[in-house]
Structure formats: structure tokens, C-alpha cells
Design a protein around this motif. Structure first.
Motif, PDB file in Angstrom:
ATOM      1  N   LYS A 204     -34.510  15.020 -35.215  1.00  0.00           N
ATOM      2  CA  LYS A 204     -35.703  15.768 -34.780  1.00  0.00           C
ATOM      3  C   LYS A 204     -35.745  17.153 -35.422  1.00  0.00           C
ATOM      4  O   LYS A 204     -36.194  18.125 -34.791  1.00  0.00           O
TER       5      LYS A 204
ATOM      6  N   HIS B 223     -27.514   9.790 -26.981  1.00  0.00           N
ATOM      7  CA  HIS B 223     -28.203   9.908 -25.702  1.00  0.00           C
ATOM      8  C   HIS B 223     -29.589   9.255 -25.767  1.00  0.00           C
ATOM      9  O   HIS B 223     -30.189   9.161 -26.830  1.00  0.00           O
ATOM     10  N   VAL B 224     -30.067   8.806 -24.615  1.00  0.00           N
ATOM     11  CA  VAL B 224     -31.386   8.194 -24.546  1.00  0.00           C
ATOM     12  C   VAL B 224     -32.458   9.175 -25.046  1.00  0.00           C
ATOM     13  O   VAL B 224     -32.364  10.384 -24.815  1.00  0.00           O
TER      14      VAL B 224
ATOM     15  N   LYS C  76     -32.462   6.940 -31.514  1.00  0.00           N
ATOM     16  CA  LYS C  76     -31.661   5.835 -32.090  1.00  0.00           C
ATOM     17  C   LYS C  76     -32.561   4.725 -32.635  1.00  0.00           C
ATOM     18  O   LYS C  76     -32.390   4.279 -33.774  1.00  0.00           O
TER      19      LYS C  76
HETATM   20  P1  GDP Z   1     -33.715   6.217 -28.299  1.00  0.00           P
HETATM   21  O1  GDP Z   1     -33.843   6.135 -26.821  1.00  0.00           O
HETATM   22  O2  GDP Z   1     -32.527   7.058 -28.687  1.00  0.00           O
HETATM   23  O3  GDP Z   1     -33.740   4.905 -29.000  1.00  0.00           O
HETATM   24  O4  GDP Z   1     -34.954   7.114 -28.811  1.00  0.00           O
HETATM   25  P2  GDP Z   1     -36.288   6.642 -29.530  1.00  0.00           P
HETATM   26  O5  GDP Z   1     -36.022   6.240 -30.934  1.00  0.00           O
HETATM   27  O6  GDP Z   1     -36.995   5.677 -28.671  1.00  0.00           O
HETATM   28  O7  GDP Z   1     -37.059   8.011 -29.588  1.00  0.00           O
HETATM   29  C1  GDP Z   1     -37.455   8.725 -28.427  1.00  0.00           C
HETATM   30  C2  GDP Z   1     -38.674   9.553 -28.715  1.00  0.00           C
HETATM   31  O8  GDP Z   1     -38.360  10.557 -29.680  1.00  0.00           O
HETATM   32  C3  GDP Z   1     -39.823   8.756 -29.304  1.00  0.00           C
HETATM   33  O9  GDP Z   1     -41.018   9.225 -28.765  1.00  0.00           O
HETATM   34  C4  GDP Z   1     -39.749   9.063 -30.780  1.00  0.00           C
HETATM   35  O10 GDP Z   1     -40.991   8.969 -31.427  1.00  0.00           O
HETATM   36  C5  GDP Z   1     -39.237  10.465 -30.776  1.00  0.00           C
HETATM   37  N1  GDP Z   1     -38.485  10.792 -31.998  1.00  0.00           N
HETATM   38  C6  GDP Z   1     -37.478  10.082 -32.540  1.00  0.00           C
HETATM   39  N2  GDP Z   1     -37.060  10.678 -33.668  1.00  0.00           N
HETATM   40  C7  GDP Z   1     -37.811  11.787 -33.843  1.00  0.00           C
HETATM   41  C8  GDP Z   1     -37.854  12.827 -34.820  1.00  0.00           C
HETATM   42  O11 GDP Z   1     -37.087  12.862 -35.793  1.00  0.00           O
HETATM   43  N3  GDP Z   1     -38.758  13.824 -34.636  1.00  0.00           N
HETATM   44  C9  GDP Z   1     -39.614  13.825 -33.583  1.00  0.00           C
HETATM   45  N4  GDP Z   1     -40.471  14.842 -33.486  1.00  0.00           N
HETATM   46  N5  GDP Z   1     -39.603  12.877 -32.649  1.00  0.00           N
HETATM   47  C10 GDP Z   1     -38.721  11.860 -32.766  1.00  0.00           C
END
Ligand code: GDP
Length: 478
Positions: A187, A87-88, A92
Motif C-alpha cells: 500500500k 494480517h487481514v 495478500k
Molecule cells: P487480504 O485480507 O490480506 O487478502 O487483503 P486484500 O487483498 O483483500 O486487500 C484488502 C483491501 O486492501 C482491498 O480493498 C484491497 O483493494 C486493498 N489493497 C490491497 N493492496 C493495496 C495497495 O497496494 N494499495 C491500496 N491503496 N489498497 C490496497
């Protein structure tokens, strides 16, 4: 042109010397091994009353025809190709970055910003290839074009958010492709993380953790703090090992386009994933409906390389045109064969788009009617006043040519706009403008969508034109 004089002579069952003589009469000086252009081939064929098209265009365009089956003893272990889905905002992109950073070797640090759509890392002396376009859109668009690229899917689910709509979409895509799934519960660093809930929710979709008697591996991670990344990579190796992924490195390269674009300086640039064989600089290659010779090859950290084996992503230049993501490629032993197949595939693609996407136009209306493909001619009317729109509609409805009638699917007052064109395009209709014109956007849209727009100022002329078109008596347009 795709034939030499002697090849044409063979196909026609004639002597080369006779063909050369005939060419001379037609004003073409040629030798036995000279390539002939389409015009010359057609002229010669017509001399012998031979239909030229089929034999020349319908060169076998199917790659399968040119791929020799590998001897099992030539097969070697190859790296797994992994796609990250979920999911967004579940992490990822962060995970793809974390994995890449975790395995940067000192020498590569400078080139690490390179993005070619895929990258490779090494864990315990084994390589893993990651497709660097997260999300299932890319995954699915490749599959819809017949390319099975992914060996393993990582389903990222944020532990604080749980299973969301795109999580379900992603896992259904992976299931449809029969690709094994590893769940990365992301997370975990957050106070609100609830991995049990993620496991619970996924059981509804038959994704059951090993601890609960199922066969899916779950790895709790934090892409932000790097917690669990090493375990995740080890699990990928484990699952890959069970799949016994193999390829033959010593054959003509075959694979799939991951990304492609037109670069101002370098021309057509494509990232290819080699799936079998080894790709070399200088190879003659057919990619989708285009072809060329591999001029230069860059790996995922931007270094020039001379060859790329199975499961390796490389960026190449040297193609005539830009292919599409999901297109397949195959290397041929010689340049001429690659060109022949490439040109034939190009022509075939044109023919296929024509037959699939042809919109009706007045010029071919009669053809469609004659072949009984058309029960009603759909028309959209735009006019300057409600009165004239109604008058035109009433007259058009009276037309009846061999049982084919006019069906006014929309009529309105004002300039022809983009929405008229998209309606026409979707319903295969013709647009008539009466004392109105298309606006700028509509004009552009009509060109790209190939919608026939006719403008008139006199009702009976509009009627006459449609009637003539339906009877196949339309004067050609100049
Ligand atoms: P995507 O849309 O699935 O590619 O998600 P992103 O990688 O862009 O992450 C979305 C948000 O979640 C960003 O602000 C990241 O910094 C945050 N995020 C991603 N992984 C983690 C994690 O393991 N822990 C925390 N606290 N935040 C995370």
C-alpha cells in the motif's frame, strides 16, 4: 483382501495346492494367483490356528519405507514454493492476483480464472510456485500434518497500518518452520504509507532490514498499482537461489495435497504439489489414506498435461476417496502395491481414530474400568423436573463399583440440547435423559460426536443400567 492364494501359502509356510484344497472344502474355488477376500483369508488362517490380523493390516504404511534416497548427481534445480502471509486486509489476495496477472502469457489468458490452490509463473526464465491460499492457517495446518511445503514466506505488511496481531502470528509461524522471510511493505501508493514505521516495529521481532545491518529483505510495493512487484519477484529468485533448492525429476513422485474436494461429475479431485520426482497420468498413487490411478491431470491454467515435475501444482482425478489438505502422496511402481498400502493406511487411520477419539459409552465402560483407566464415570443428567433430576443424581452417587464412582458434571431441567452434548463430548461423559428427549440438533450432534445418550422413565432402571454397565453385565443393545 490383499493376498493371493500363493502369497497366503508363503506366509503360512504351506503349499499353494494345500491351501487350494482347503479352500475347496470351505466351498471356495480358487487358483494360485487369485486374490482372496478377508473372509477366506480368515477361514484358512483359523484352520491353521494363525492370528490373522497383525500381519495383514500392519503392512508397512510409512512412506519413508518406500522412498529410495536420491543420488546427489540426479538432483536438479527446482522452483521455489512461496506462501504469502500477513494480517487481514493488508493485501495478500490482491498481491497474489497482481503477481499472477503480471506474468500472464497471451496463450494462457483464457484459462487464467482457474483456481487449483496454487499457481506457477515464470520470471527471467525461472519458475516460481505460489500457494494460492493466503494466510497462515493453511500453512500451519499442513505443517501440523508433517508436510513442509513452503520454501519462502512473503510477509505482507500494509504501510498505512503497520505490524498487527496476525503479522506477528504469521512471522512466528514462518520462524517456527525455519522458512526465510521477505517483507513486502504494501500500500505504498497511499498518502498515509509509513514504511519506516513498519521496519521499526518489526525490529522488535528480530526482523531487521539489510539497510539497518540485518539480513531481511524489505520490498516496498503496491499490489494495487503494481509498483515494486517485479523487484519483489527478483528478490524471491535471489533468496531461492541462495537456498539451492533441488529435487530429482526422474523418480516416483512424492508430494503434498494442497486442496481436495468431491466434484459431482469428476469424483474426488485433488490439487497436488509435486515435491520430488515426476507425476504422470496413469501412475498408481497412494494419497493420504486413499489410493487410485491418476486419470486426468490439469495444470494451474486448466490445461491438460501428461506429467508434472518438482514444485509443480496439478489437479488430478482418479482417487477412490477425497484426501485432506496436508496429506502426503507417493507413487508406486504397480497398482497392486498402491492398493495394498492404501488399504493398510486406511485401516490404520480407522484404528487410530478409534483409539484417539473414542468416547465412553455404557457398552465399553467395564473395559475401561477393568483396565484401570477410569476413576470416575462422568454423567450429565437432564430431567423433566428439578425434583426428579435431584433424586436421580442422589441415587447415582450411591453407586460404587470397585472404587469407581459417579461424577455428575452437570444436571438440568428440559430437553437434552446441543450444549449438553458438546459438554459431554469434551469431558467424555454419558448423558442420561429422564422423561426428556434430545432435541433435533442434540440428536445430530450426539451422532457425529459419538456421545452415548440414554433415555429413561423409571429411576431404578436408570440406576440398574449404569450399575450393570460398570460391572460388565450390560445386555447388548439391539
Ligand atoms: P487480504 O485480507 O490480506 O487478502 O487483503 P486484500 O487483498 O483483500 O486487500 C484488502 C483491501 O486492501 C482491498 O480493498 C484491497 O483493494 C486493498 N489493497 C490491497 N493492496 C493495496 C495497495 O497496494 N494499495 C491500496 N491503496 N489498497 C490496497
Amino acid at each position: 483382501g490383499t493376498l493371493t492364494v500363493s502369497e497366503l501359502a508363503d506366509k503360512l509356510n504351506k503349499d499353494s495346492s494345500e491351501i487350494i484344497k482347503n479352500l475347496l472344502f470351505l466351498g471356495v474355488m480358487a487358483t494360485k494367483n487369485q486374490d482372496l477376500d478377508d473372509d477366506a483369508i480368515e477361514l484358512i488362517c483359523s484352520e491353521y490356528d494363525v492370528e490373522v490380523e497383525k500381519e495383514i493390516i500392519l503392512e508397512d504404511t510409512d512412506f519413508d519405507k518406500y522412498i529410495e534416497e536420491d543420488d546427489p548427481k540426479d538432483l536438479k534445480e527446482r522452483p521455489a514454493v512461496v506462501t504469502i502471509m500477513g494480517h487481514v486486509d493488508h493485501g495478500k489476495t490482491t498481491l497474489l492476483d497482481a503477481i499472477r496477472q503480471s506474468k500472464v502469457t497471451a496463450g494462457e489468458a483464457g484459462g487464467i480464472t482457474q483456481h487449483i490452490g496454487a499457481y506457477q509463473i515464470e520470471v527471467n526464465d525461472k519458475k516460481i510456485t505460489f500457494l494460492d491460499t493466503p494466510g497462515h492457517e493453511a500453512f500451519t495446518s499442513m505443517r501440523s500434518r508433517g508436510a513442509e511445503v513452503t520454501d519462502l514466506a512473503i510477509l505482507v505488511v500494509a504501510a498505512d497500518d503497520g505490524v498487527m496481531p496476525q503479522t506477528v502470528e504469521a512471522l512466528n509461524h514462518a520462524k517456527a518452520a525455519e522458512v526465510p522471510i521477505i517483507v513486502a511493505v504494501n500500500k505504498m501508493d497511499k498518502d498515509t504509507a509509513n514504511p519506516d514505521r513498519v521496519m521499526q516495529e518489526l525490529t522488535e521481532y528480530e526482523i531487521i532490514p539489510e539497510d539497518w545491518g540485518g539480513d531481511t529483505i524489505f520490498v516496498p510495493i503496491s499490489a494495487l498499482t503494481n509498483q515494486g512487484i517485479d523487484e519483489l519477484l527478483e528478490m524471491i529468485l535471489l533468496v531461492a537461489e541462495m537456498q539451492e533448492l533441488k529435487a530429482n525429476p526422474n523418480t516416483h513422485a512424492f508430494g503434498t495435497v494442497i486442496e481436495a474436494e468431491l466434484d459431482r461429475g469428476r469424483g474426488a479431485v485433488a490439487t497436488l504439489l509435486v515435491q520430488n520426482g515426476t507425476l504422470h497420468v496413469g501412475d498408481s498413487i497412494v494419497v493420504g489414506n486413499t489410493f487410485g490411478r491418476v486419470r486426468a491431470m490439469l495444470n494451474d491454467v486448466g490445461k491438460r498435461v501428461k506429467e508434472a515435475g518438482p514444485s509443480t501444482p496439478v489437479e488430478i482425478t482418479g482417487l477412490n476417496e477425497v484426501p485432506q489438505a496436508g496429506d502426503q502422496f507417493l507413487v508406486f511402481a504397480d497398482e497392486k502395491k498402491a492398493r495394498q498400502i492404501g488399504e493398510a493406511r486406511h485401516q490404520q487411520a480407522i484404528l487410530e481414530t478409534r483409539s484417539e477419539h473414542t468416547k465412553v459409552s455404557l457398552d465399553d465402560l467395564f473395559e475401561h474400568i477393568k483396565q484401570g483407566e477410569m476413576k470416575a464415570v462422568k454423567i450429565i443428567i437432564k430431567a423433566d423436573t428439578q425434583g426428579s433430576a435431584e433424586a436421580l443424581a442422589a441415587s447415582l452417587r450411591k453407586i460404587d463399583v470397585e472404587g469407581v464412582r459417579i461424577d455428575i458434571i452437570h444436571s438440568g431441567v428440559g430437553a437434552i440440547n446441543e450444549s449438553d452434548i458438546s459438554l459431554a463430548s469434551a469431558s467424555n461423559a454419558i448423558v442420561i435423559g429422564f422423561n426428556v428427549r434430545p432435541d433435533v440438533n442434540a440428536k445430530k450432534a450426539a451422532e457425529t460426536e459419538k456421545v452415548d445418550v440414554r433415555l429413561h422413565r423409571v429411576i431404578y432402571k436408570a440406576i440398574e443400567e449404569i450399575e450393570a454397565a460398570m460391572k460388565g453385565m450390560l445386555d447388548p443393545e439391539y
